[in-house]
Design a protein around this motif. Structure first.
Motif, short mmCIF file in Angstrom:
data_model
loop_
_atom_site.label_atom_id
_atom_site.label_comp_id
_atom_site.label_asym_id
_atom_site.label_seq_id
_atom_site.Cartn_x
_atom_site.Cartn_y
_atom_site.Cartn_z
N ARG B 343 0.84 -1.19 0.00
CA ARG B 343 0.00 0.00 0.00
C ARG B 343 0.89 1.25 0.00
O ARG B 343 2.05 1.19 0.39
N PRO B 344 0.33 2.37 -0.44
CA PRO B 344 1.13 3.60 -0.43
C PRO B 344 1.29 4.13 0.99
O PRO B 344 0.58 3.70 1.90
N SER B 345 2.20 5.05 1.19
CA SER B 345 2.40 5.60 2.52
C SER B 345 1.28 6.56 2.88
O SER B 345 0.55 7.04 2.02
N THR B 346 1.12 6.83 4.18
CA THR B 346 0.09 7.78 4.62
C THR B 346 0.76 9.08 5.00
O THR B 346 0.51 9.64 6.05
N ALA B 347 1.64 9.56 4.13
CA ALA B 347 2.45 10.73 4.45
C ALA B 347 1.60 11.97 4.72
O ALA B 347 2.01 12.88 5.42
N SER B 348 0.36 11.99 4.18
CA SER B 348 -0.46 13.19 4.35
C SER B 348 -0.87 13.37 5.81
O SER B 348 -1.19 14.47 6.23
N ALA B 349 -0.85 12.28 6.57
CA ALA B 349 -1.26 12.36 7.98
C ALA B 349 -0.07 12.73 8.86
O ALA B 349 -0.03 12.39 10.02
N GLU B 350 0.90 13.41 8.29
CA GLU B 350 2.10 13.68 9.06
C GLU B 350 1.91 14.76 10.10
O GLU B 350 1.24 15.76 9.88
N ASP B 351 2.53 14.56 11.21
CA ASP B 351 2.51 15.51 12.30
C ASP B 351 3.46 16.66 11.94
O ASP B 351 4.63 16.41 11.68
N PRO B 352 2.98 17.89 11.89
CA PRO B 352 3.87 18.97 11.46
C PRO B 352 4.89 19.38 12.52
O PRO B 352 5.77 20.15 12.24
N ARG B 353 4.73 18.87 13.75
CA ARG B 353 5.69 19.25 14.80
C ARG B 353 7.07 18.69 14.48
O ARG B 353 7.20 17.61 13.92
N SER B 354 8.09 19.43 14.85
CA SER B 354 9.45 18.94 14.65
C SER B 354 9.72 17.84 15.67
O SER B 354 9.01 17.69 16.66
N SER B 355 10.79 17.08 15.39
CA SER B 355 11.14 15.98 16.29
C SER B 355 11.47 16.52 17.68
O SER B 355 11.16 15.92 18.70
N LYS B 356 12.05 17.74 17.71
CA LYS B 356 12.42 18.35 18.99
C LYS B 356 11.17 18.72 19.78
O LYS B 356 11.07 18.46 20.98
N GLN B 357 10.18 19.32 19.07
CA GLN B 357 8.94 19.71 19.73
C GLN B 357 8.20 18.48 20.23
O GLN B 357 7.65 18.46 21.32
N LYS B 358 8.20 17.42 19.39
CA LYS B 358 7.56 16.17 19.79
C LYS B 358 8.20 15.64 21.06
O LYS B 358 7.52 15.20 21.97
N ALA B 359 9.54 15.69 21.11
CA ALA B 359 10.26 15.18 22.27
C ALA B 359 9.89 15.99 23.50
O ALA B 359 9.70 15.44 24.59
N ARG B 360 9.74 17.34 23.32
CA ARG B 360 9.40 18.18 24.47
C ARG B 360 7.99 17.87 24.96
O ARG B 360 7.75 17.74 26.15
N ASP B 361 7.04 17.72 24.01
CA ASP B 361 5.67 17.38 24.39
C ASP B 361 5.60 16.04 25.11
O ASP B 361 4.87 15.88 26.08
N LEU B 362 6.42 15.09 24.61
CA LEU B 362 6.43 13.78 25.25
C LEU B 362 7.01 13.86 26.64
O LEU B 362 6.56 13.16 27.55
#
Lengths: 184, 418
Positions: B343-362
């Motif tokens: 199947r194709p990727s679901t790239a459209s559902a990508e989280d726009p947050r940067s990896s750094k922001q994601k890490a901070r939120d986590l």
């Protein structure tokens, strides 16, 4: 004479046992198909519930995408009113297409893409699309297994007498998907 | 149906290695028994003691192995609201794998990207991922990792590796305690041994036991690790079949094999439970008989060369193209004609947050789980307060404003997007 009668009765008993056995197996399989179908149904309902929220959130941002939004609303009501599995599959396929076109259009609206509420909805919808696809695979596997049992000898005789009918596949036909229209 | 064939074949192959390990344990018990107990039944007694040790440890790990492993790694159970994406991805894989119930989901507060599955059967399974993994991977990659872990559950790998791990553990315990006792009893035996008639035979047995105490753990480790490596390949194959998207797992493996962070709270016996060897980051790509995982590069190469479809046959073909042999799968899997299209990727559902922001939120998320409190200062800084903070006044470290710790809220404004 006595011996012939015994052999006849023995044979009859075996046939009766076979019929009972096959009947139970067929009922079990049919229930599995039903169960697999309810798995899909849960996800389809979930998608129908999510779409009004999505439209509500996107409406303010996407003033120039009236057609895209209307297409989703129409496809949703079409899908909700369809009854047979074949019709449902067709309508839900169209709804999937409309939703994926919508997400392509969203790429042009960075404000909408930054909206927390929208992001949560997008995650839910993407996940629901995936769940529908996986559940569809599981359902079709079960339906194929059941249909094979009904068609194959000798279980087909029992199935024919006791009125077991083939289950419809939940198939989204690639050919029926309309190509995206480009308007200038 | 193929899944069952695969599980059965797996069990048959594992059985041999399993028996070999059991043989090691009994032989070790026998020789130690003969060396220790001067009676003629000493060997039998030793064997029985070894078997008893294994039995007791097996019982413990069967009934509470999962909770021991989870609490050892410091994992926290989470629900749908804490991390919706993780929950959704697990649910997708649950549907694809046709599991009867939803596995419990845990997050480990560690920057090292890794994941493991546990639970003795699919009904009691649990999947744990680290915060580092969540912040580093996108949706498709996370799905690949979860599918790999789910495959360990449905292939019954968790159960096998637990019992094999306990077997290995028993052997190590036996040989270690034998070594320890040698230090203490070496001096006293010198006086006693002259009064014995069979001291000659006893001494010979002692040498044999010493040799065996060295050899048995090494042999058992070899068996254990070869068992573990095979299962990693099979879990990759099943994962691709579930997600129908080999690139997701491939790029996840590529990402998580890069950083040089070693996961705390992991050891050599629990290592085989993780998706990637949590121990020495430097040796991850080395082929060696003592590693729990196959080299990552090879796993990625196999996944990337699957072009046509996602069934077992296609994985086996890619496997033999990369490795040069096709002994991974039973013949029934190779006859797998079921078409499982990619199947194709679901790239459209990508989280726009940067990896750094994601890490901070986590990070915030994990603090919420650990009962931290939060104050949003007017200067924009969110101050995190641990539970045992007990001073009257809190000064903001950036702008020196004073806050009342009692006004702190249990969740920062940024977390919980809906």
């Amino acid at each position: 004479m006595m011996l012939a009668l015994l052999i006849f009765l023995g044979g009859l008993l075996m046939v009766v046992f076979y019929v009972i056995n096959t009947y139970n197996a067929l009922v079990g399989l049919r229930n599995q198909v039903k169960n697999a179908w309810s798995q899909i149904d849960v996800q389809l309902k979930r998608r129908h519930d999510l779409i009004p929220n999505l439209i509500e959130t996107a409406k303010g941002y996407m003033k120039h995408e009236r057609d895209t939004l209307e297409a989703i609303v129409n496809a949703r009501s079409q899908a909700m009113s369809s009854q047979s599995i074949g019709d449902k599959a067709k309508a839900e396929g169209l709804l999937s297409d409309a939703v994926s076109k919508f997400f392509v259009a969203v790429e042009n609206y960075p404000d909408l893409k930054a909206n927390q509420n929208f992001l949560a909805l997008q995650e839910e919808l993407t996940s629901t699309e995936n769940k529908i696809a996986f559940a569809r695979q599981a359902y079709n596997d079960q339906a194929l297994f059941f249909n094979n049992k009904i068609e194959m000898f000798p279980s087909n005789i029992v199935a024919g007498i006791l009125n077991f009918t083939k289950q419809e596949f939940f198939e989204i036909q690639e050919a029926e998907r309309a190509a995206p229209k480009v308007q200038f | 149906m193929i899944m069952w064939e695969l599980i059965k074949e797996n069990q048959r192959k594992s059985w041999f290695l399993f028996m070999a390990m059991g043989g090691c344990l009994l032989a070790l018990g026998y020789t130690i028994g003969v060396a220790w107990v001067p009676h003629q039944d000493g060997g039998i007694l030793g064997m029985m003691m070894a078997a008893l040790l294994w039995f007791v440890l097996s019982l413990i790990s069967y009934f509470s192995g999962d909770s021991i492993l989870l609490s050892m790694s410091g994992a926290k159970e989470v629900n749908r609201h804490v991390h919706p994406q993780l929950f959704n991805v697990v649910e997708e894989m649950k549907i694809a794998a046709n599991l009867p119930v939803m596995p419990r989901i845990y997050i480990i507060d560690s920057p090292a990207p890794n994941a493991f599955a546990t639970g003795r059967n699919p009904e009691k399974s649990a999947i744990a991922v680290t915060a580092g993994l969540l912040s580093m991977l996108n949706r498709d990659e996370l799905q690949g990792v979860i599918a790999h872990e789910m495959s360990h559950v449905i292939n019954r790998d968790v159960l096998y590796m637990t019992f094999a791990g306990v077997l290995l553990g028993s052997i190590v315990i036996l040989s270690e305690s034998f070594w320890r006792s040698q230090y203490y009893s070496a001096s006293s035996r010198r006086y006693r041994s002259s009064s014995r008639d069979n001291s000659q035979a006893q001494a010979v047995m002692m040498v044999v036991a010493i040799v065996f105490a060295i050899l048995a753990p090494i042999l058992a480790r070899l068996f254990y690790f070869s068992l573990s490596r095979r299962r990693e390949y099979l879990a990759d194959a099943s994962a691709v079949r579930l997600t129908r998207y080999p690139e997701g797992l491939a790029s996840a493996l590529e990402k998580i094999s890069r950083p040089d962070i070693q996961l705390a709270n992991a050891n050599r016996v629990t290592a085989s439970m993780y998706i990637i060897n949590p121990l020495k980051a430097s040796s991850r790509n080395m082929v060696n008989a003592f590693s729990t995982h196959p080299p990552v590069e090879e796993r990625i190469k196999i996944l990337r060369s699957m072009m046509k479809g996602a069934n077992y046959k296609q994985y086996a073909e890619a496997f033999s193209k990369v490795k040069g042999n096709a002994s991974l799968m039973p013949s029934s899997a190779l006859a797998d004609s079921e078409s499982v299209p990619l199947r194709p990727s679901t790239a459209s559902a990508e989280d726009p947050r940067s990896s750094k922001q994601k890490a901070r939120d986590l990070g915030d998320l994990m603090r919420v789980l650990n009962n931290y409190l939060f104050i949003s200062c007017a200067c924009g800084l969110v101050i995190k307060i641990p539970m045992d903070f007990n001073r009257k006044v809190l000064t903001c470290p950036r702008c020196q404003r004073e806050h009342d710790p009692r006004s702190a809220r249990p969740a920062p404004a940024r977390v919980s997007p809906g």
